[in-house]
Design a protein around this motif. Structure first.
Motif, short mmCIF file in Angstrom:
data_model
loop_
_atom_site.label_atom_id
_atom_site.label_comp_id
_atom_site.label_asym_id
_atom_site.label_seq_id
_atom_site.Cartn_x
_atom_site.Cartn_y
_atom_site.Cartn_z
N GLY A 321 49.81 24.61 32.79
CA GLY A 321 51.23 24.44 32.50
C GLY A 321 51.73 23.01 32.58
N VAL A 322 51.06 22.15 33.36
CA VAL A 322 51.61 20.80 33.59
C VAL A 322 50.78 19.68 32.99
N ALA A 323 49.50 19.90 32.73
CA ALA A 323 48.63 18.83 32.25
C ALA A 323 48.72 18.71 30.73
N LEU A 324 48.23 17.60 30.22
CA LEU A 324 48.26 17.36 28.78
C LEU A 324 46.93 17.63 28.11
N THR A 325 45.95 18.06 28.89
CA THR A 325 44.64 18.40 28.34
C THR A 325 44.05 19.55 29.13
N ALA A 326 43.29 20.40 28.44
CA ALA A 326 42.69 21.55 29.10
C ALA A 326 41.58 21.14 30.06
N ASP A 327 41.11 19.90 29.98
CA ASP A 327 40.05 19.45 30.89
C ASP A 327 40.51 19.47 32.35
N ILE A 328 41.81 19.33 32.60
CA ILE A 328 42.31 19.27 33.97
C ILE A 328 42.08 20.60 34.69
N PRO A 329 42.62 21.74 34.18
CA PRO A 329 42.33 23.02 34.85
C PRO A 329 40.87 23.41 34.78
N MET A 330 40.18 23.07 33.68
CA MET A 330 38.76 23.43 33.58
C MET A 330 37.91 22.67 34.59
N PHE A 331 38.32 21.46 34.94
CA PHE A 331 37.60 20.70 35.97
C PHE A 331 37.65 21.45 37.31
N HIS A 332 38.82 21.99 37.63
CA HIS A 332 38.92 22.74 38.89
C HIS A 332 38.17 24.07 38.79
N LEU A 333 38.21 24.71 37.63
CA LEU A 333 37.42 25.94 37.45
C LEU A 333 35.94 25.66 37.69
N TYR A 334 35.49 24.53 37.20
CA TYR A 334 34.08 24.14 37.32
C TYR A 334 33.69 23.88 38.78
N THR A 335 34.47 23.11 39.51
CA THR A 335 34.12 22.84 40.91
C THR A 335 34.32 24.09 41.76
N HIS A 336 35.39 24.84 41.48
CA HIS A 336 35.67 26.05 42.25
C HIS A 336 34.53 27.06 42.12
N ALA A 337 33.91 27.13 40.96
CA ALA A 337 32.82 28.09 40.76
C ALA A 337 31.71 27.88 41.78
N PHE A 338 31.36 26.64 42.05
CA PHE A 338 30.25 26.37 42.97
C PHE A 338 30.63 26.64 44.42
N PHE A 339 31.77 26.09 44.86
CA PHE A 339 32.06 26.26 46.29
C PHE A 339 32.53 27.67 46.62
N LYS A 340 33.16 28.37 45.67
CA LYS A 340 33.58 29.73 45.98
C LYS A 340 32.39 30.68 45.93
N CYS A 341 31.46 30.46 45.01
CA CYS A 341 30.23 31.24 45.01
C CYS A 341 29.48 31.02 46.32
N LEU A 342 29.41 29.78 46.77
CA LEU A 342 28.75 29.46 48.04
C LEU A 342 29.43 30.19 49.20
N LEU A 343 30.75 30.15 49.27
CA LEU A 343 31.45 30.78 50.39
C LEU A 343 31.26 32.29 50.40
N PHE A 344 31.28 32.92 49.24
CA PHE A 344 31.08 34.36 49.21
C PHE A 344 29.65 34.73 49.60
N LEU A 345 28.68 33.95 49.15
CA LEU A 345 27.31 34.24 49.54
C LEU A 345 27.10 33.98 51.03
N CYS A 346 27.79 32.97 51.58
CA CYS A 346 27.75 32.75 53.03
C CYS A 346 28.36 33.94 53.75
N ALA A 347 29.48 34.46 53.22
CA ALA A 347 30.09 35.65 53.82
C ALA A 347 29.13 36.83 53.77
N GLY A 348 28.42 36.97 52.65
CA GLY A 348 27.43 38.04 52.56
C GLY A 348 26.31 37.88 53.57
N SER A 349 25.90 36.63 53.79
CA SER A 349 24.87 36.36 54.79
C SER A 349 25.36 36.75 56.18
N VAL A 350 26.61 36.42 56.49
CA VAL A 350 27.19 36.80 57.78
C VAL A 350 27.27 38.32 57.91
#
Length: 605
Positions: A321-350
């Motif tokens: 809604g606020v950026a002038l290019t789709a790369d801005i939200p997609m950048f966060h989607l890209y980084t979020h994918a790795f650390f959120k996948c990691l956190l859920f798999l860590c939760a599964g390990s626990v």
């Protein structure tokens, strides 16, 4: 020929694996898992190969529907920078989750069904990523809904899992109905559902101001449902009833990311519809704040991460809604994918180490029992919290802060809401970390917890690397071309860093040795009573309407429409049957009486 076939191989390999697992994998765990992992591995290798190749739009395109001079729907795949990024992202994370599942699901029922569902889900998501038109995307959009219903309800013998899968399916249908109407409205104006064809008609669309705004908001309804934005977010935390690897895959780069990806694909049209973008920004901004507040008072380890996902998706939608290019939200989607996948798999390990206990207040002191999981969770927590300052930080620091500064410049109120939410993110993330891994053991399961097997730990270590480094500038330039707005005061970065320290510090003071939660805010713990509100609406209106319909069916339709005519017919037949006695003398008497009657009438006249 081979180059043009690669995208189709990427798309259909998981579907073939799912079919083979259903046919041959039922009685062989190694075969079912092997087919799924092999298909995901093939997709991963080919996606990285495709990433290095020139863009290719709709190779081997064919028509699914073709009515000359009236309506045509081509079916083809689009390989451009946006889809190549998502292909790499989805197909890099999927094999890691599939391999992790070998350990997590080793002793679970429905092993073959689980891997068939994962493969079908991967096929559905890849269809969304590569679709070159809205109709093809919508078909795969619904397939994602079906496959998520299967995976969330994997433990279908549990009422909670069965109800969660049904809720996810039904709530998404609400958003999808708006999505479908938006697609139809765009087709009525442009005469096409192909993305490039719609983009070519943007000058025509600009002249349809109000109409185009309504169409774009309706299309956004699909994102509200699939990416769990308020008020259709309620299905996502309840989807935690599925196996933890499923939660990881859904929350990282697949189902919930589909809504943001769709907006990025549609972004050229959104740029000319400022009112629709304002609606999108406000929905995203409110969602990220409210979900973060909910996360601060949850006790289930997976639900905390689920509300975290909703909050981070809110950031992405805010970025649209606020950026002038789709790369801005997609950048966060890209980084979020790795650390959120990691956190859920860590939760599964626990959860595995704790013998399937999910309440964080029955954990504690796991840092020595599960050291590898502890270290990897720290990496994920720092990335989610946006730890960093200046040029040095974890992946979330680069992508989330970028959205925040764009929001501060273009929508100041939403920007400062996002700033406050960043502090809340650090607080609830480290609340989870400190309660689970520090302090003393709060149950026998915590006292006897053990580290997960290598097949689960190694994927954690692999994901910890991009959780730390995926946002670093030299890595970011491979996938994106992003830059900060020029007129954002440096104070924003100072406040963000201060709020990170404050959130982390407050969590340390309150939770490092806590035996129970020292904070009790019923509004947040009960999720702003939104779920209760939906339950009341269903009970009052749906159940009330059902009761009214039942009464009308019994006393109006059944009595007046069905029973009354049938009873009248029965009475008439009962009376008339006396005229059919089967006696010749009686028939002769009736005949004579009829003749006398006719003579009387004729004479009387």
């Amino acid at each position: 020929m081979m180059a043009t076939s690669i995208p189709w191989i990427i798309l259909f390999a998981p579907l073939v694996a799912a079919g083979l697992i259903l046919i041959f994998g039922k009685h062989s765990k190694p075969l079912s898992a092997g087919l799924a992992i092999a298909a995901a591995g093939i997709c991963c290798v080919l996606s990285w190969w495709q990433f290095g190749q020139p863009d290719a739009t709709t190779p081997n395109q064919f028509y699914w529907i073709h009515i000359p001079d009236l309506f045509s729907v081509p079916m083809g795949v689009t390989i451009d920078p946006l889809s190549k990024l998502m292909l790499v992202l989805v197909n890099t994370i999927a094999p890691i989750v599939f391999v992790y599942s070998l350990g997590y699901m080793a002793h679970e029922e429905g092993y073959w069904r689980y891997f068939a569902g994962l493969s079908l889900f991967l096929f559905s998501m890849l269809g969304i990523v590569m679709a070159d038109n809205f109709l093809m995307m919508f078909i795969f959009w619904e397939l994602v809904g079906v496959s998520s219903y299967i995976l969330i309800g994997h433990y279908f013998w549990r009422d909670s899992a069965a109800n969660a899968s049904k809720q996810a399916f039904l709530v998404n249908r609400i958003g999808d109905f708006g999505f479908m109407l938006g697609i139809l409205m765009l087709w009525l104006v442009t005469g096409t559902v192909v993305f490039n064809g719609i983009f070519e008609k943007i000058p025509l669309l600009e002249s349809q101001g109000v109409y185009l705004t309504i169409a774009c908001v309706l299309v956004f309804c699909g994102t509200i449902g699939k990416s769990a934005q308020l008020p259709l977010h309620v299905w996502l935390p309840n989807s935690m009833e599925g196996p933890t690897p499923v939660s990881s895959l859904l929350h990282a780069a697949t189902m919930v990311a589909a809504g943001v990806y769709m907006l990025a694909r549609f972004f050229p049209v959104l740029l000319v519809v400022p009112v629709a973008r304002e609606v999108i920004a406000w929905v995203g901004g409110i969602t990220c704040l409210v979900a973060a507040l909910m996360a601060t008072q949850q006790d289930d380890i997976k639900r905390i991460l689920a509300y975290s996902t909703i909050s981070q998706l809110g950031y992405m939608v805010l970025g649209v809604g606020v950026a002038l290019t789709a790369d801005i939200p997609m950048f966060h989607l890209y980084t979020h994918a790795f650390f959120k996948c990691l956190l859920f798999l860590c939760a599964g390990s626990v959860i595995v180490g704790m013998h399937h206990e999910q309440n964080i207040w029955k954990m504690g002191a796991l840092k020595n029992k599960m050291p590898f999981t502890f270290i990897c969770t720290i990496f994920g927590a720092l990335a989610l919290s946006g730890a960093g300052f200046g040029p040095i930080g974890f992946s979330g620091f680069y992508s989330k802060d970028l959205i925040i500064v764009w929001a501060v410049q273009n929508a100041p109120i939403l920007g400062w809401i996002a700033v406050v939410t960043a502090g809340l993110t650090a607080f609830y993330t480290f609340r989870l970390l400190f309660v689970v891994f520090l302090g003393g053991p709060r149950s026998d399961a915590a006292k006897h917890a053990t580290e997960s097997p290598a097949v689960m730990v190694i994927p954690l270590m692999l994901l910890a690397i991009p959780a730390m480094a995926a946002g670093w500038p030299f890595v970011e330039r491979i996938f994106f071309h992003v830059e900060e707005p020029r007129h954002v005061p440096h104070l924003v970065h100072l406040v963000l860093f201060a709020l990170f320290l404050a959130g982390t510090g407050l969590a340390w003071v309150l939770y490092r040795r806590a035996e129970k939660d020292p904070i009790s805010i019923p509004l947040f713990a009960n999720r702003f009573y939104i779920d209760n509100g939906y339950a009341w609406l269903v009970k009052t209106f749906q159940d009330g309407l059902a009761s009214l319909s039942g009464w009308a069916d019994r006393w109006v339709v059944d009595l007046l429409v069905v029973q009354a005519p049938s009873k009248l017919t029965w009475v008439c037949g009962y009376v008339l049957r006396f005229l059919q006695l089967g006696n010749i003398q009686a028939y002769a008497f009736f005949f004579g009486a009829g003749v006398v009657g006719l003579l009387y009438l004729l004479i009387a006249r």
